[in-house]
Design an enzyme around this catalytic site. Structure first.
Site, PDB file in Angstrom:
ATOM      1  N   ASP A  63      25.863  44.891  39.088  1.00 39.87           N
ATOM      2  CA  ASP A  63      26.531  44.268  40.213  1.00 39.87           C
ATOM      3  C   ASP A  63      26.993  42.857  39.864  1.00 39.87           C
ATOM      4  O   ASP A  63      26.184  41.994  39.524  1.00 39.87           O
ATOM      5  CB  ASP A  63      25.543  44.236  41.388  1.00 39.87           C
ATOM      6  N   THR A  96      33.222  42.296  43.813  1.00 34.08           N
ATOM      7  CA  THR A  96      32.919  41.003  43.194  1.00 34.08           C
ATOM      8  C   THR A  96      33.342  40.961  41.726  1.00 34.08           C
ATOM      9  O   THR A  96      33.877  39.961  41.263  1.00 34.08           O
ATOM     10  CB  THR A  96      31.414  40.697  43.270  1.00 34.08           C
ATOM     11  N   THR A  97      33.122  42.060  41.011  1.00 28.87           N
ATOM     12  CA  THR A  97      33.509  42.069  39.611  1.00 28.87           C
ATOM     13  C   THR A  97      35.019  41.976  39.496  1.00 28.87           C
ATOM     14  O   THR A  97      35.553  41.205  38.681  1.00 28.87           O
ATOM     15  CB  THR A  97      33.008  43.357  38.926  1.00 28.87           C
ATOM     16  N   ASP A 390      26.384  47.350  48.587  1.00 25.99           N
ATOM     17  CA  ASP A 390      27.824  47.410  48.316  1.00 25.99           C
ATOM     18  C   ASP A 390      28.470  48.496  49.175  1.00 25.99           C
ATOM     19  O   ASP A 390      29.525  48.299  49.773  1.00 25.99           O
ATOM     20  CB  ASP A 390      28.095  47.733  46.838  1.00 25.99           C
TER      21      ASP A 390
END
Ligand code: ADP
Ligand code: MG
Length: 523
Positions: A63, A96-97, A390
Site C-alpha cells: 500500500d 495513493t501509489t 482501500d
C-alpha cells in the site's frame, strides 16, 4: 559610506541556503526518489515492500500510503509528495501509489524542460492547462449505467487485486465490503458515514474467514463471570452513568455511632445496589452497555437478575451500540422507559484466539456494521485490513457519486491521447509542458506493464493502437495472464473520484515543488 562595503548578514551563520537550479534539482530528485520507492507496487502484479523500523518492527505491505508513512522521510520536498499520498488516502481512500508515481513523473519531465531553458512558470501553467484537459478526458470515459451491487463488487475487487489477500479471500472481502457500504448508506442521498463501518481484526483464521456483522464486534468481557454469555432477541440499554451507590448520600444521611447503625447503613447501600438491578430488570433490559464503571456488587446483582452487562465500554463503542440497536444513550436509569431501549437479534461472547470477543448483531436496519477481518498471522491481518480499507474507500466513492471509469491504464491512455492532440491548441512553450504531462500520465500503464513483466515500450505501442481502433484499452491482468483489451469486459474499473483526485493532487504537489527556487533551512 563605509558601512556599505561591509557584508550584510540577514541569516544566522548556520543557516543552509540553496537557490536557483540547485534548489530545484535537489527538490525534484527527492520527489522522484519517493515516487520510485512505490512504483514497483503499482497494480495487481505489484511487489510488496518489507519495512523495518528502528526498533525492529516489521511491516509488509503493498500500500503506497503505508510505505510512505513508514519510510520516515526527511527531505522537505519529498515530504510534500508523502502529503499527496496522505491526502489522497484521506479524500478517496485509494489511488495513493498512482498519485505518487504521477507526481514523480511530472517532476522528472519538468526537469527535462527546465534543462532546455523552459521557464518554471511556463511549466506550471502548462501543467494546469493539461490538468484541465485531462479531467475532461476522464469525464469522457465514464462507464454509463447504474453503479449497482455488481458494479461495486468489481470496484472492490479491482482495488484489492494484488494486495496479497489471495483470490478466494478477495472475493469474500469484496462481498462483505460492498454489503457493509450498502447497509449503512443513506437511502436518499447515498452518503456513507465512515464511522458506521467498523473494522475488527483478529488472527487465528484465514483471510477468507472474514465476515460481516450487522452490528458491533468488540473486545470486552462480561462484567461478572456468572452473567449469560449469549442472549437472543435482546432488549438493550446503553448507559452513560456509573452503576453504583450514589456517592455522598450515605455519609450525609447517616451519622454512624454504633455497629447497628453501620449495619443499617451498609444494608441501605446494598438495597440501593439491588434496586439498580431490579430497575433495569423491571424495564425488561437483558443487556447493558455502560460507558462508565459498573461496581462489582452491582454486577453481581445484575448477574443474579440474568442480565449481561459490560462495564467501561469506549465512547465510540457506546455510540456504535446505540446506532446498531436503536437504543438511546441514557445519563440516568431513573424513569427508564421502553422507548429508551434498543433491540439486538443476538448478543454473544465467544473465545477467539484466546480472548473474549463479543458480537452484537443488530437488526436488519442496523446503522452500524463491523467487518470482522481475519488472517493467519499479524502481518496478514494488517495487510488484509489495509486492503479492506482501500476497498471501502473506493466502494464508498463509487456508491456516493455513482460513477466509474475503466481501470488498467485505459483512462491514462485516453488522457495522454487527448493531451497530445490538444497540445497544438495551447500556445508557446506551455505546449511543451502539456506534452510532458502526457508523457508523465503514460507512466501509469507503462508501470502496470512493467510490473506485469511485459516490455513497457511494446505494451504502450500496443495499447495506443488498441485505443485508436477500439476506443477503450487497458493492460488487463487476470491471474497469470495479461491481455491488452477493454477492461470493462473483465470488470476492472475504478471510481472516477479516485482518478480525478490522483490527477489533481499529483499536479498540485509537482507544481508546488517546481515553484520553489530557494531553500532556506535553519540549522
Ligand atoms: P493505488 O495505490 O494507486 O490504488 P494499486 O496498486 O491499487 O495502486 O493499483 C491501482 C491500479 O491498478 C489502477 O490503475 C487499477 O485500474 C489497476 N488495476 C486494478 N486491477 C487490475 C487488473 N486486474 N488488471 C490491470 N490493472 C488493474
Ligand atoms: Mg489501490
Amino acid at each position: 559610506m563605509s558601512y556599505m562595503q561591509q557584508p550584510l548578514y540577514v541569516l544566522a551563520e548556520s543557516t543552509q541556503r540553496t537557490s536557483g537550479a540547485d534548489a530545484r534539482r535537489s527538490n525534484v530528485a527527492a520527489g522522484r526518489a519517493v515516487a520510485n520507492a512505490v512504483r514497483t507496487t503499482l497494480g495487481p502484479r505489484g511487489m510488496d515492500k518489507m519495512l523495518v523500523d528502528s526498533s525492529g518492527g516489521v511491516v509488509v505491505t503493498n500500500d503506497g500510503a503505508t510505505i510512505l508513512k513508514e519510510m520516515d522521510i526527511e527531505h522537505p520536498a519529498a515530504q510534500m509528495l508523502v502529503e499527496v499520498a496522505e491526502s489522497q488516502e484521506a479524500e478517496v481512500g485509494d489511488g495513493t501509489t498512482t498519485a505518487a508515481v504521477l507526481a514523480g513523473e511530472l517532476l522528472a519531465r519538468a526537469e527535462d524542460l527546465l534543462d532546455d531553458d523552459v521557464h518554471a512558470t511556463a511549466v506550471v501553467e502548462g501543467y494546469h492547462e493539461a490538468l484541465r484537459l485531462a479531467l475532461d478526458a476522464v469525464d469522457g470515459m465514464l462507464v454509463g449505467g447504474e453503479v449497482d451491487r455488481e458494479a461495486l463488487l468489481t470496484v472492490a475487487e479491482s482495488a484489492m487485486t494484488g494486495k496479497g489477500t489471495g483470490d478466494i479471500a478477495t472475493g469474500v472481502l469484496a462481498g462483505i465490503v460492498v454489503d457493509a457500504v450498502l447497509q449503512v448508506a443513506d437511502d436518499d442521498d447515498r452518503r456513507v458515514n465512515r464511522d458506521d463501518i467498523r473494522v475488527f481484526t483478529r488472527t487465528g483464521a484465514s483471510a477468507a474467514a472474514a465476515e460481516l456483522v450487522r452490528g458491533v464486534v468488540f473486545e470486552e468481557e462480561p462484567a461478572n463471570d456468572n452473567m449469560p454469555r449469549s442472549v437472543e432477541e435482546a432488549t438493550v440499554a446503553v448507559l452513560d452513568t456509573k452503576l453504583d451507590v450514589r456517592s455522598g448520600e450515605v455519609d450525609t444521611e447517616y451519622t454512624i455511632t454504633s455497629v447497628d447503625q453501620l449495619d443499617a447503613a451498609l444494608s441501605a447501600e446494598d438495597a440501593e445496589r439491588r434496586t439498580i438491578a431490579e430497575t433495569l430488570s423491571a424495564a425488561g433490559v437483558d443487556v447493558v452497555f455502560c460507558s462508565k464503571k459498573i461496581s462489582d456488587p452491582v454486577a453481581a446483582y445484575l448477574a443474579d437478575a440474568g442480565i449481561l452487562a459490560f462495564s467501561n465500554v469506549k465512547a465510540s463503542e457506546a455510540r456504535a451500540f446505540a446506532r446498531s440497536t436503536g437504543a438511546r444513550r441514557l445519563g440516568t436509569i431513573d424513569d427508564i422507559e421502553a422507548s429508551d431501549l434498543g433491540t439486538a437479534a443476538s448478543i454473544r461472547v465467544e473465545k477467539h484466539a484466546g480472548d473474549d470477543v463479543t458480537f452484537v448483531e443488530g437488526n436488519d436496519d442496523s446503522r452500524t456494521v463491523t467487518l470482522y477481518v481475519r488472517g493467519s498471522t499479524d502481518h496478514v491481518v494488517d495487510e488484509t485490513e489495509r486492503a479492506v480499507d482501500d476497498a471501502l474507500g473506493v466502494v464508498v466513492a463509487a456508491h456516493e457519486d455513482g460513477e466509474i471509469v475503466p481501470g488498467a491504464g485505459a483512462v491514462e491512455v485516453a488522457i495522454a491521447d487527448r493531451l497530445r492532440s490538444g497540445a497544438n491548441a495551447v500556445t508557446g512553450r506551455k505546449a511543451l509542458a502539456v506534452e510532458a504531462f502526457a508523457d508523465a500520465v503514460d507512466a501509469v500503464p507503462r508501470t502496470l506493464a512493467e510490473n506485469a513483466g511485459l516490455d513497457p515500450i511494446d505494451a504502450l505501442v500496443d495499447l495506443r493502437a488498441h485505443h485508436d481502433s477500439e476506443g477503450v484499452a487497458g493492460i488487463v491482468i487476470d491471474g497469470p495472464s495479461v491481455a491488452i483489451t477493454d477492461p470493462r469486459d473483465e470488470h476492472v474499473v475504478d471510481p472516477v473520484a479516485v482518478k480525478r483526485e490522483a490527477l489533481e493532487s499529483a499536479t498540485e504537489a509537482a507544481t508546488m515543488i517546481l515553484r520553489i527556487d530557494d531553500v532556506i533551512a535553519a540549522n
